[in-house]
Design a protein around this motif. Structure first.
Motif, PDB file in Angstrom:
ATOM      1  N   ALA A 126       0.840  -1.205   0.000  1.00 23.29           N
ATOM      2  CA  ALA A 126       0.000   0.000   0.000  1.00 23.29           C
ATOM      3  C   ALA A 126       0.872   1.252   0.000  1.00 23.29           C
ATOM      4  CB  ALA A 126      -0.936  -0.007   1.209  1.00 23.29           C
ATOM      5  N   PHE A 127       1.935   1.241   0.775  1.00 20.12           N
ATOM      6  CA  PHE A 127       2.839   2.397   0.818  1.00 20.12           C
ATOM      7  C   PHE A 127       3.466   2.629  -0.556  1.00 20.12           C
ATOM      8  CE2 PHE A 127       6.949   4.432   1.346  1.00 20.12           C
ATOM      9  CZ  PHE A 127       6.580   5.567   2.050  1.00 20.12           C
ATOM     10  N   LEU A 128       3.951   1.583  -1.167  1.00 24.20           N
ATOM     11  CA  LEU A 128       4.582   1.738  -2.485  1.00 24.20           C
ATOM     12  C   LEU A 128       3.588   2.281  -3.508  1.00 24.20           C
ATOM     13  CD1 LEU A 128       6.815  -1.454  -2.599  1.00 24.20           C
ATOM     14  CD2 LEU A 128       7.569   0.935  -2.372  1.00 24.20           C
ATOM     15  N   LEU A 129       2.357   1.805  -3.454  1.00 26.39           N
ATOM     16  CA  LEU A 129       1.331   2.303  -4.383  1.00 26.39           C
ATOM     17  C   LEU A 129       1.001   3.772  -4.137  1.00 26.39           C
ATOM     18  CD1 LEU A 129      -1.024  -0.790  -4.361  1.00 26.39           C
ATOM     19  CD2 LEU A 129       0.037   0.195  -6.401  1.00 26.39           C
ATOM     20  N   SER A 130       0.724   4.115  -2.889  1.00 27.89           N
ATOM     21  CA  SER A 130       0.299   5.493  -2.614  1.00 27.89           C
ATOM     22  C   SER A 130       1.465   6.469  -2.684  1.00 27.89           C
ATOM     23  CB  SER A 130      -0.402   5.594  -1.259  1.00 27.89           C
ATOM     24  OG  SER A 130       0.486   5.305  -0.210  1.00 27.89           O
ATOM     25  N   ASN A 131       2.563   6.139  -2.054  1.00 29.23           N
ATOM     26  CA  ASN A 131       3.706   7.042  -2.019  1.00 29.23           C
ATOM     27  C   ASN A 131       4.371   7.142  -3.388  1.00 29.23           C
ATOM     28  OD1 ASN A 131       6.883   7.349  -1.433  1.00 29.23           O
ATOM     29  ND2 ASN A 131       5.707   8.452   0.123  1.00 29.23           N
ATOM     30  N   GLY A 132       4.541   6.011  -4.049  1.00 29.25           N
ATOM     31  CA  GLY A 132       5.160   6.019  -5.374  1.00 29.25           C
ATOM     32  C   GLY A 132       4.342   6.779  -6.392  1.00 29.25           C
ATOM     33  N   SER A 133       3.027   6.555  -6.387  1.00 29.65           N
ATOM     34  CA  SER A 133       2.173   7.266  -7.345  1.00 29.65           C
ATOM     35  C   SER A 133       2.164   8.761  -7.048  1.00 29.65           C
ATOM     36  CB  SER A 133       0.746   6.704  -7.333  1.00 29.65           C
ATOM     37  OG  SER A 133       0.122   6.920  -6.083  1.00 29.65           O
ATOM     38  N   PHE A 134       2.171   9.128  -5.767  1.00 30.88           N
ATOM     39  CA  PHE A 134       2.204  10.546  -5.421  1.00 30.88           C
ATOM     40  C   PHE A 134       3.508  11.174  -5.887  1.00 30.88           C
ATOM     41  CE2 PHE A 134       3.075  14.100  -2.508  1.00 30.88           C
ATOM     42  CZ  PHE A 134       1.928  14.863  -2.731  1.00 30.88           C
ATOM     43  N   TYR A 135       4.599  10.489  -5.667  1.00 28.64           N
ATOM     44  CA  TYR A 135       5.895  11.032  -6.060  1.00 28.64           C
ATOM     45  C   TYR A 135       5.980  11.219  -7.582  1.00 28.64           C
ATOM     46  CZ  TYR A 135      10.896  11.833  -6.129  1.00 28.64           C
ATOM     47  OH  TYR A 135      12.131  12.399  -6.314  1.00 28.64           O
ATOM     48  N   ILE A 136       5.444  10.268  -8.324  1.00 25.85           N
ATOM     49  CA  ILE A 136       5.546  10.315  -9.789  1.00 25.85           C
ATOM     50  C   ILE A 136       4.487  11.216 -10.421  1.00 25.85           C
ATOM     51  CG2 ILE A 136       5.334   8.916 -11.887  1.00 25.85           C
ATOM     52  CD1 ILE A 136       6.532   6.578 -10.205  1.00 25.85           C
ATOM     53  N   LEU A 137       3.247  11.185  -9.915  1.00 20.87           N
ATOM     54  CA  LEU A 137       2.118  11.828 -10.604  1.00 20.87           C
ATOM     55  C   LEU A 137       1.633  13.147 -10.012  1.00 20.87           C
ATOM     56  CD1 LEU A 137      -0.044   8.646 -11.213  1.00 20.87           C
ATOM     57  CD2 LEU A 137       1.453   9.801 -12.854  1.00 20.87           C
ATOM     58  N   SER A 138       2.038  13.474  -8.811  1.00 21.39           N
ATOM     59  CA  SER A 138       1.447  14.638  -8.149  1.00 21.39           C
ATOM     60  C   SER A 138       1.884  15.967  -8.731  1.00 21.39           C
ATOM     61  CB  SER A 138       1.778  14.625  -6.653  1.00 21.39           C
ATOM     62  OG  SER A 138       3.160  14.888  -6.452  1.00 21.39           O
ATOM     63  N   GLY A 139       3.028  15.993  -9.395  1.00 23.77           N
ATOM     64  CA  GLY A 139       3.560  17.253  -9.886  1.00 23.77           C
ATOM     65  C   GLY A 139       4.288  18.035  -8.805  1.00 23.77           C
ATOM     66  N   ARG A 140       4.360  17.498  -7.598  1.00 23.01           N
ATOM     67  CA  ARG A 140       5.034  18.173  -6.491  1.00 23.01           C
ATOM     68  C   ARG A 140       6.553  18.020  -6.571  1.00 23.01           C
ATOM     69  NH1 ARG A 140       0.500  20.638  -5.238  1.00 23.01           N
ATOM     70  NH2 ARG A 140      -1.006  19.452  -4.022  1.00 23.01           N
ATOM     71  N   TYR A 141       7.016  17.049  -7.364  1.00 25.05           N
ATOM     72  CA  TYR A 141       8.456  16.768  -7.470  1.00 25.05           C
ATOM     73  C   TYR A 141       8.874  16.710  -8.939  1.00 25.05           C
ATOM     74  CZ  TYR A 141       7.231  15.356  -2.786  1.00 25.05           C
ATOM     75  OH  TYR A 141       6.726  15.353  -1.517  1.00 25.05           O
ATOM     76  N   PRO A 142       8.805  17.834  -9.631  1.00 30.38           N
ATOM     77  CA  PRO A 142       9.108  17.825 -11.064  1.00 30.38           C
ATOM     78  C   PRO A 142      10.559  17.452 -11.366  1.00 30.38           C
ATOM     79  CG  PRO A 142       8.820  20.075 -10.277  1.00 30.38           C
ATOM     80  CD  PRO A 142       8.444  19.148  -9.155  1.00 30.38           C
TER      81      PRO A 142
END
Length: 191
Positions: A126-142
Motif C-alpha cells: 500500500a505504501f509503495l502504491l500510494s507514495n510512489g504514485s504521489f511522487y511520480i504523478l502529483s507534480g510536487r516533485y518535477p
C-alpha cells in the motif's frame, strides 16, 4: 450468508467506519489527533467483513471525509493530486491482505505470525502504491530522482507502517479478547 450473520456484521462495520471518521484527518497524528487508521480499517474489514460493496462503502467514506476535511475544516489539500485515484489500489492491497488471512481459522502462534506478516506485506504494498504514485504523478516533485524518493521513503515509511501495525494489532487483539470472553461466558442459571 444468513440473515443472522449479516446482522452480526453491521456493528463491526459501524465501528470501523466510526474509527475512520475519527482518525482520517491527519496522516501521522498531532498532539490533539490520532493518526489515520484507514489502512488498518481496510485490512480488518477484508479480514472480518469482506464483500466488494463494503469495500466500496469504505472507499466512499474515505473520499467524503477527505472532501469535507479540505472544503469545510481547512485541512491542507497538498496530498490531493492526479495520484489520488491510486488510493483505490492502495486500499485494495490492504483489503486483499485481510481477505487472504481469512484462511486462518485457528489462533495458533503460526497463524498469528502469518497474519502479522500479511499485514506488513499489505502495508508495504500500500505504501509503495500510494507514495510512489504521489511522487511520480502529483507534480510536487518535477525534478524528482531516486535519491530524493529514497529520502522521502525513509521519512514516511516508518510512521506509515507503525501506525498501521499498532491499530491492526490492537484492534485484532481487542476483538479476539472480546470474542473469547463471550464464548467462555457461562449462561446464568435461573431458579
Amino acid at each position: 450468508m444468513t440473515t443472522k450473520s449479516t446482522l452480526a456484521l453491521k456493528p463491526g462495520l459501524i465501528a470501523l467506519m466510526a474509527l475512520m471518521a475519527a482518525t482520517r484527518f491527519h496522516h501521522f497524528g498531532t498532539p490533539f489527533a490520532l493518526p489515520d487508521a484507514s489502512l488498518a480499517i481496510f485490512f480488518l474489514a477484508g479480514l472480518w467483513l469482506g464483500g466488494r460493496y463494503l469495500f466500496a462503502i469504505l472507499l466512499a467514506e474515505a473520499g467524503l471525509i477527505d472532501y469535507l476535511a479540505i472544503t469545510k475544516l481547512g485541512v491542507s489539500d497538498f496530498c490531493v493530486s492526479q495520484a489520488y485515484v491510486f488510493l483505490i489500489p492502495t486500499y485494495a492491497a490492504m483489503w486483499l491482505g485481510g481477505k487472504w488471512c481469512r484462511q486462518f481459522e485457528t489462533q495458533t502462534p503460526t497463524a498469528l505470525a502469518q497474519q502479522f506478516i500479511a499485514l506488513v506485506v499489505a502495508t508495504s504494498s500500500a505504501f509503495l502504491l500510494s507514495n510512489g504514485s504521489f511522487y511520480i504523478l502529483s507534480g510536487r516533485y518535477p525534478e524528482g530522482n531516486w535519491t530524493q524518493y529514497i529520502e522521502r521513503f525513509a521519512m514516511y515509511y516508518p510512521p506509515y507502517m507503525t501506525s498501521t501495525l499498532i491499530y491492526g494489532v490492537l484492534i485484532f487483539a481487542v476483538v479476539n479478547a472480546a470474542k473469547s470472553l463471550i464464548s467462555h461466558k457461562t449462561p446464568q442459571q435461573t431458579i
